[in-house]
Design a protein around this motif. Structure first.
Motif, PDB file in Angstrom:
ATOM      1  N   GLU A   1       0.843  -1.210   0.000  1.00  0.00           N
ATOM      2  CA  GLU A   1       0.000   0.000   0.000  1.00  0.00           C
ATOM      3  C   GLU A   1       0.874   1.253   0.000  1.00  0.00           C
ATOM      4  OE1 GLU A   1      -3.268   0.308   2.930  1.00  0.00           O
ATOM      5  OE2 GLU A   1      -2.497   2.307   3.365  1.00  0.00           O
ATOM      6  N   GLY A   2       0.404   2.288  -0.684  1.00  0.00           N
ATOM      7  CA  GLY A   2       1.140   3.547  -0.624  1.00  0.00           C
ATOM      8  C   GLY A   2       0.522   4.609  -1.503  1.00  0.00           C
ATOM      9  N   VAL A   3       0.997   5.838  -1.309  1.00  0.00           N
ATOM     10  CA  VAL A   3       0.474   6.989  -2.048  1.00  0.00           C
ATOM     11  C   VAL A   3       1.463   7.363  -3.154  1.00  0.00           C
ATOM     12  CG1 VAL A   3      -0.115   9.445  -1.876  1.00  0.00           C
ATOM     13  CG2 VAL A   3      -0.796   7.864  -0.059  1.00  0.00           C
ATOM     14  N   MET A   4       0.914   7.712  -4.318  1.00  0.00           N
ATOM     15  CA  MET A   4       1.746   8.248  -5.404  1.00  0.00           C
ATOM     16  C   MET A   4       1.223   9.631  -5.782  1.00  0.00           C
ATOM     17  SD  MET A   4       2.871   5.137  -7.878  1.00  0.00           S
ATOM     18  CE  MET A   4       1.297   4.618  -8.552  1.00  0.00           C
ATOM     19  N   GLY A   5       2.142  10.529  -6.082  1.00  0.00           N
ATOM     20  CA  GLY A   5       1.764  11.888  -6.501  1.00  0.00           C
ATOM     21  C   GLY A   5       2.167  12.085  -7.956  1.00  0.00           C
ATOM     22  N   GLN A   6       1.178  12.185  -8.869  1.00  0.00           N
ATOM     23  CA  GLN A   6       1.520  12.270 -10.292  1.00  0.00           C
ATOM     24  C   GLN A   6       1.777  13.719 -10.718  1.00  0.00           C
ATOM     25  OE1 GLN A   6      -1.219  14.072 -10.838  1.00  0.00           O
ATOM     26  NE2 GLN A   6      -2.706  12.880 -12.053  1.00  0.00           N
ATOM     27  N   GLY A   7       1.771  13.954 -12.033  1.00  0.00           N
ATOM     28  CA  GLY A   7       2.310  15.191 -12.570  1.00  0.00           C
ATOM     29  C   GLY A   7       1.514  16.441 -12.344  1.00  0.00           C
ATOM     30  N   GLU A   8       0.287  16.357 -11.843  1.00  0.00           N
ATOM     31  CA  GLU A   8      -0.528  17.569 -11.655  1.00  0.00           C
ATOM     32  C   GLU A   8      -0.823  17.798 -10.171  1.00  0.00           C
ATOM     33  OE1 GLU A   8      -4.463  17.245 -13.371  1.00  0.00           O
ATOM     34  OE2 GLU A   8      -4.757  15.270 -12.505  1.00  0.00           O
ATOM     35  N   ARG A   9       0.131  17.415  -9.314  1.00  0.00           N
ATOM     36  CA  ARG A   9       0.006  17.595  -7.858  1.00  0.00           C
ATOM     37  C   ARG A   9      -1.111  16.751  -7.264  1.00  0.00           C
ATOM     38  NH1 ARG A   9      -2.240  21.987  -7.632  1.00  0.00           N
ATOM     39  NH2 ARG A   9      -2.172  22.655  -9.805  1.00  0.00           N
ATOM     40  N   ARG A  10      -1.466  15.651  -7.919  1.00  0.00           N
ATOM     41  CA  ARG A  10      -2.565  14.816  -7.435  1.00  0.00           C
ATOM     42  C   ARG A  10      -1.997  13.595  -6.712  1.00  0.00           C
ATOM     43  NH1 ARG A  10      -7.802  14.377  -8.976  1.00  0.00           N
ATOM     44  NH2 ARG A  10      -7.416  15.634 -10.832  1.00  0.00           N
ATOM     45  N   TYR A  11      -2.353  13.471  -5.447  1.00  0.00           N
ATOM     46  CA  TYR A  11      -1.961  12.294  -4.673  1.00  0.00           C
ATOM     47  C   TYR A  11      -3.079  11.262  -4.735  1.00  0.00           C
ATOM     48  CZ  TYR A  11       1.973  14.771  -2.490  1.00  0.00           C
ATOM     49  OH  TYR A  11       3.149  15.435  -2.249  1.00  0.00           O
ATOM     50  N   GLN A  12      -2.687  10.019  -5.026  1.00  0.00           N
ATOM     51  CA  GLN A  12      -3.664   8.930  -5.130  1.00  0.00           C
ATOM     52  C   GLN A  12      -3.159   7.728  -4.342  1.00  0.00           C
ATOM     53  OE1 GLN A  12      -5.502   8.980  -9.434  1.00  0.00           O
ATOM     54  NE2 GLN A  12      -3.314   9.129  -9.675  1.00  0.00           N
ATOM     55  N   LEU A  13      -4.074   7.019  -3.741  1.00  0.00           N
ATOM     56  CA  LEU A  13      -3.716   5.867  -2.912  1.00  0.00           C
ATOM     57  C   LEU A  13      -3.810   4.576  -3.719  1.00  0.00           C
ATOM     58  CD1 LEU A  13      -3.091   4.782  -0.006  1.00  0.00           C
ATOM     59  CD2 LEU A  13      -5.567   4.520   0.263  1.00  0.00           C
ATOM     60  N   VAL A  14      -2.770   3.766  -3.615  1.00  0.00           N
ATOM     61  CA  VAL A  14      -2.805   2.402  -4.161  1.00  0.00           C
ATOM     62  C   VAL A  14      -2.976   1.467  -2.971  1.00  0.00           C
ATOM     63  CG1 VAL A  14      -1.564   0.647  -5.477  1.00  0.00           C
ATOM     64  CG2 VAL A  14      -1.210   3.081  -5.995  1.00  0.00           C
ATOM     65  N   GLU A  15      -4.048   0.730  -2.964  1.00  0.00           N
ATOM     66  CA  GLU A  15      -4.293  -0.166  -1.836  1.00  0.00           C
ATOM     67  C   GLU A  15      -3.693  -1.544  -2.112  1.00  0.00           C
ATOM     68  OE1 GLU A  15      -7.021   0.456   0.766  1.00  0.00           O
ATOM     69  OE2 GLU A  15      -8.315   1.881  -0.270  1.00  0.00           O
ATOM     70  N   LYS A  16      -3.348  -2.226  -1.040  1.00  0.00           N
ATOM     71  CA  LYS A  16      -2.838  -3.593  -1.182  1.00  0.00           C
ATOM     72  C   LYS A  16      -4.000  -4.539  -1.478  1.00  0.00           C
ATOM     73  CE  LYS A  16      -0.312  -7.271   0.983  1.00  0.00           C
ATOM     74  NZ  LYS A  16       0.166  -7.934   2.176  1.00  0.00           N
ATOM     75  N   LEU A  17      -3.887  -5.310  -2.552  1.00  0.00           N
ATOM     76  CA  LEU A  17      -4.959  -6.241  -2.917  1.00  0.00           C
ATOM     77  C   LEU A  17      -4.503  -7.694  -2.902  1.00  0.00           C
ATOM     78  CD1 LEU A  17      -6.588  -4.321  -5.941  1.00  0.00           C
ATOM     79  CD2 LEU A  17      -7.329  -4.351  -3.558  1.00  0.00           C
ATOM     80  N   ILE A  18      -3.201  -7.908  -3.073  1.00  0.00           N
ATOM     81  CA  ILE A  18      -2.692  -9.284  -3.067  1.00  0.00           C
ATOM     82  C   ILE A  18      -1.387  -9.330  -2.282  1.00  0.00           C
ATOM     83  CG2 ILE A  18      -3.731  -9.995  -5.273  1.00  0.00           C
ATOM     84  CD1 ILE A  18      -1.118  -9.380  -6.661  1.00  0.00           C
ATOM     85  N   ASP A  19      -1.007 -10.544  -1.872  1.00  0.00           N
ATOM     86  CA  ASP A  19       0.271 -10.697  -1.181  1.00  0.00           C
ATOM     87  C   ASP A  19       1.400 -10.757  -2.196  1.00  0.00           C
ATOM     88  OD1 ASP A  19      -0.715 -10.724   1.414  1.00  0.00           O
ATOM     89  OD2 ASP A  19      -1.228 -12.859   1.276  1.00  0.00           O
ATOM     90  N   PRO A  20       2.582 -10.261  -1.813  1.00  0.00           N
ATOM     91  CA  PRO A  20       3.727 -10.398  -2.734  1.00  0.00           C
ATOM     92  C   PRO A  20       4.146 -11.859  -2.851  1.00  0.00           C
ATOM     93  CG  PRO A  20       4.397  -9.363  -0.660  1.00  0.00           C
ATOM     94  CD  PRO A  20       2.917  -9.551  -0.584  1.00  0.00           C
ATOM     95  N   PRO A  21       4.818 -12.210  -3.947  1.00  0.00           N
ATOM     96  CA  PRO A  21       5.233 -13.609  -4.122  1.00  0.00           C
ATOM     97  C   PRO A  21       6.431 -13.952  -3.233  1.00  0.00           C
ATOM     98  CG  PRO A  21       6.085 -12.282  -5.910  1.00  0.00           C
ATOM     99  CD  PRO A  21       5.249 -11.358  -5.069  1.00  0.00           C
ATOM    100  N   GLY A  22       6.581 -15.242  -2.954  1.00  0.00           N
ATOM    101  CA  GLY A  22       7.736 -15.717  -2.192  1.00  0.00           C
ATOM    102  C   GLY A  22       7.901 -14.949  -0.902  1.00  0.00           C
ATOM    103  N   GLN A  23       9.136 -14.539  -0.656  1.00  0.00           N
ATOM    104  CA  GLN A  23       9.419 -13.801   0.585  1.00  0.00           C
ATOM    105  C   GLN A  23       9.506 -12.287   0.346  1.00  0.00           C
ATOM    106  OE1 GLN A  23      12.875 -15.387   2.636  1.00  0.00           O
ATOM    107  NE2 GLN A  23      12.534 -17.401   1.739  1.00  0.00           N
ATOM    108  N   ALA A  24       9.027 -11.821  -0.787  1.00  0.00           N
ATOM    109  CA  ALA A  24       9.173 -10.390  -1.102  1.00  0.00           C
ATOM    110  C   ALA A  24       8.504  -9.522  -0.035  1.00  0.00           C
ATOM    111  CB  ALA A  24       8.582 -10.092  -2.474  1.00  0.00           C
TER     112      ALA A  24
END
Ligand code: SF4
Length: 755
Positions: free
Chosen positions: A500-523
């Protein structure tokens, strides 16, 4: 995206770009959280594309714990439009080649290790290096693709914990000139306008950008604007006849490295022909020669002396008539929107070029109205929010503060609750300097996260050798990236919706990416790795926020002490909304579409109308007198041609994430050296011949592709393909102000190798 992309040709994919993703957003209006819509077993989730700085909103379909589909989000700023990379992002978590366990180099080989062994070795080596060689012998090299919480934490760990400002990253390679341009003109970084301005502009001035391939939904929005309004005009300035240039009303192809001549000459015409918006200039603009304030008359004298269209046309490669035409169009349009990116930024005069682009808007009053704005497009999804705003570069501190400024360091020491004097006053190494410092052992240990410098740096042969000498720790999702191959410790990283984390794109817009799946292996997420490292290095008291939400809240509260104020963007709001644009000072604020404009930007003084408050003293923006200096890579008798590099539609940067996706790999094919047919005829080169490019920095061979795209005398190669490491021949000259390398102009000699 009803149609599978797997069997589409490259040409078919290009036309699929404009396809609006599925219109089925039932229930969207009433939507209030993570789950967008439930239909049978499928649940659609709000998300954001992983790849570029357009930052498209997506909907991700999940069923049985797996991603089953992806489509554009019609309620997001991109209005449902995504490109082929975005449509294929659904495959990303499942491709082959993921790094599943930590690895340690033993006997020259990378062998599997436990997390405890790997992190123990990293911590022990960093501690020993600091004890033996000092704090500035270690470094962090990050990315505009880390989440904001991750870049913020890395920056704090190294600057506030370890006590070195050796924190830099790949945004230095793509955006540093744009950031310096905005900072020097407006006193603060980041664009004043928004993508929404596209819907109001009447002239699009595209320079050093290829949005049809690199920011497709943005070009699609421009195309729709023109389709609905036949008076709208698109001007494209590019040494190549790109797919964007082909769709523009006017294409101007300058000699690479000369376009400051064009911008200065346009300014000369604007002044001479009485096209200056004097009312705007009198109220809101100051002129400067870089040292002192001067007046409009001095600016005119500077331009008249060197930049009349007839005086520059030959060197520039654009006729005086066309220069006058574009200057008139720029000034006289109802609303001019300039869009630029790496063709302007990756230049030894990148900051000056950015200054002049902003300056043309200020001279003509094309700013602060719908459709009128200077807009630097960004390449990476979180270079703005994650790196520029958090100050995760070697000369910066958060929210526009500077390492070298005593007051700024004292402010951050107070905010971070550090003893006075903790933050070093010495700026760290910028990207190119950092890898130079590895060559002669000034930097002995470096943590590289979420980026691939062994493919993306210029003059690669030189810097790969430096990386081999350094103790290199690489957190990476893919086991065989060029940088992973050089690692001493390799740490498996989660990507996209595996964390999960926030990204801020080119027009000063912050958007949240939510965690939906587990990472593979031990990542693990990069944040988990940084928190672990902080504890092992004895900086647990500095890095007290351990989850993405905790870090975001810490960072959000800090922002309230600056004009980068996004205190009102709570996690709860970001979960609900399709991103928010700062300034956004409180929870009731809707976000700011146009900065510096009263009624929209909450930081403008009441009654001021327009106020460039970033320049505290006079609240005016600055137009600079910026003399043109030829690139050191202009053609010579030994190197008579010029190489320029860039991206293609179907591949993202160095290809680590897009090459493993079969549909994208097939569509893009192998990278080749693109040569103008006239030059090919002169060199007796046929399609598919092996040719050699030789520069002052290296020599390499690749297959020739004949085209009419680059102007005669110019060759082009994309940098996504590790089989054609084009950066081996690219110059490492940098802009002396921004320290951004000049990827776009390298003098080369071309010859045919086989017959
Ligand atoms: Fe949008 Fe860029 Fe993703 Fe394409 S790659 S869908 S343009 S964010």
């Amino acid at each position: 995206m009803g149609k599978s992309t797997s069997d589409l040709s490259r040409r078919g994919l290009l036309y699929a770009v404009a396809g609006v993703a599925g219109a089925n957003v039932l229930g969207a209006a009433a939507w209030g959280g993570l789950e967008l819509m439930v239909k049978g077993e499928t649940v659609w989730h709000k998300s954001v594309c992983r790849f570029c700085g357009t930052g498209c909103g997506l909907q991700v379909a999940m069923s049985g714990g797996k991603i089953t589909d992806v489509r554009g989000d019609e309620l997001a700023h991109n209005k449902g439009v995504i490109c082929v990379k975005g449509s294929m992002v659904r495959a990303l978590p499942y491709v082959e080649g993921r790094l599943l366990t930590p690895k340690i180099r033993r006997g020259g080989q990378l062998v599997e290790a436990s997390w405890d062994e790997a992190m123990g070795l990293v911590a022990e080596t960093f501690k020993r290096t600091i004890a033996e060689s000092g704090r500035d012998a270690v470094a962090f090299y990050g990315s505009g693709q880390l989440y904001t919480e991750e870049s913020y934490t890395a920056n704090k760990l190294f600057k506030a914990g370890i006590g070195t400002n050796n924190v830099d990253g790949n945004p230095r390679l793509c955006m540093a000139s744009a950031a310096n341009g905005y900072n020097s003109v407006f006193g603060k970084d980041e664009p004043p306008g928004s993508y929404e301005d596209i819907d109001h502009a009447t002239l699009f001035f595209l320079i050093g950008a290829n949005p049809f391939e690199c920011h497709p939904p943005i070009f699609e929005r421009i195309r729709r604007r023109r389709a609905d309004n036949p008076d709208v005009r698109i001007v494209c300035v590019d040494p190549r006849r790109t797919l964007t240039a082909e769709r523009s009303d006017l294409h101007l192809a300058p000699v690479p490295g000369t376009d400051l001549l064009l911008l200065n000459s346009m300014a000369q015409v604007i002044c001479e022909e009485g096209l200056v918006d004097t009312a705007f200039v009198d109220k809101h603009v100051r002129f400067s020669d870089g040292q002192n304030t001067v007046d409009l008359e001095a600016f005119r004298t500077f331009l008249d002396a060197r930049y009349r269209p007839e005086a520059v046309e030959q060197e520039l490669g654009i006729s005086a008539h066309q220069i006058r035409d574009v200057a008139f169009s720029f000034a006289r349009a109802k609303a001019t929107m300039s869009l630029w990116t790496m063709g302007i930024n990756q230049r030894t005069q990148g900051t000056f070029l950015n200054n002049m682009l902003n300056g043309l808007h200020l001279l003509t009053g094309h700013i602060g109205r719908p459709g009128a704005t200077p807009f630097s497009l960004t390449g990476q999804p979180n270079a703005c929010g994650g790196v520029r705003d958090t100050g995760a570069l070697s000369h910066q501190l958060p929210n526009g503060r500077l390492v070298a400024n005593d007051k700024h360091r004292a402010e951050m020491e107070e905010i971070w609750k550090l003893p006075p004097g903790t933050i070093s006053p010495k700026p760290g190494y910028d990207a190119v300097s950092l890898f130079r410092a590895m060559e002669d052992d000034r930097v002995k240990a470096c943590l590289v996260m979420c980026t691939n410098p062994a493919q993306s740096l210029p003059s690669l042969d030189r810097y790969r050798a430096g990386m081999e000498k350094c103790f290199l720790v690489v957190a990476e999702a893919f086991a065989d990236s060029e940088t992973a191959k050089l690692a001493d410790v390799l740490l498996p990283a989660a990507l996209w919706i595996e964390k999960e984390g926030v990204m801020g794109q080119g027009e000063r817009r912050y958007q949240l990416v939510e965690k939906l799946i587990d990472p593979p292996g031990q990542a693990r997420s990069d944040l988990q790795i940084l928190v672990d490292l902080a504890g092992r290095l004895g900086h647990g008291a500095v890095i007290t926020a351990h989850t993405p939400e905790e870090v975001w809240d810490e960072w959000r509260n800090i922002s309230a002490r600056s004009v980068y104020n996004f205190k009102g963007m709570t996690r709860a709001r970001l979960r609900k909304e399709r991103g928010l644009q700062w300034p956004c000072p409180d929870e009731s604020h809707p976000g700011t579409v146009r900065r510096y404009v009263e009624g929209d930007d909450p930081l403008v003084t009441k009654g001021a109308g327009i106020e460039f408050y970033g320049n505290k003293d006079d609240k005016r923006a600055v137009v600079y007198l910026r003399p043109y200096v030829p690139s050191p890579e202009m053609p010579t008798s030994e190197y008579p041609m010029q190489l320029t590099t860039g991206r293609v539609l179907e591949q993202w940067h160095t290809g680590t994430m897009t090459q493993p996706i079969a549909e994208l790999r097939t569509a893009a094919g192998d990278a080749a050296i693109e040569i103008n047919e006239q030059d090919a005829w002169r060199h007796k080169i046929l399609e598919g011949d092996i040719v050699e490019l030789r520069s002052r920095y290296g020599t390499m061979q690749g297959k020739a592709r004949l085209t009419r795209s680059p102007r005669p005398g110019v060759v082009f190669a994309a940098f996504y393909d590790a089989k054609l490491l084009i950066n081996r021949v690219v110059t490492d000259n940098v802009d002396p102000i921004s320290k951004e390398p000049e990827y776009k102009v390298t003098a080369v000699a071309l010859r045919k190798v086989n017959s």
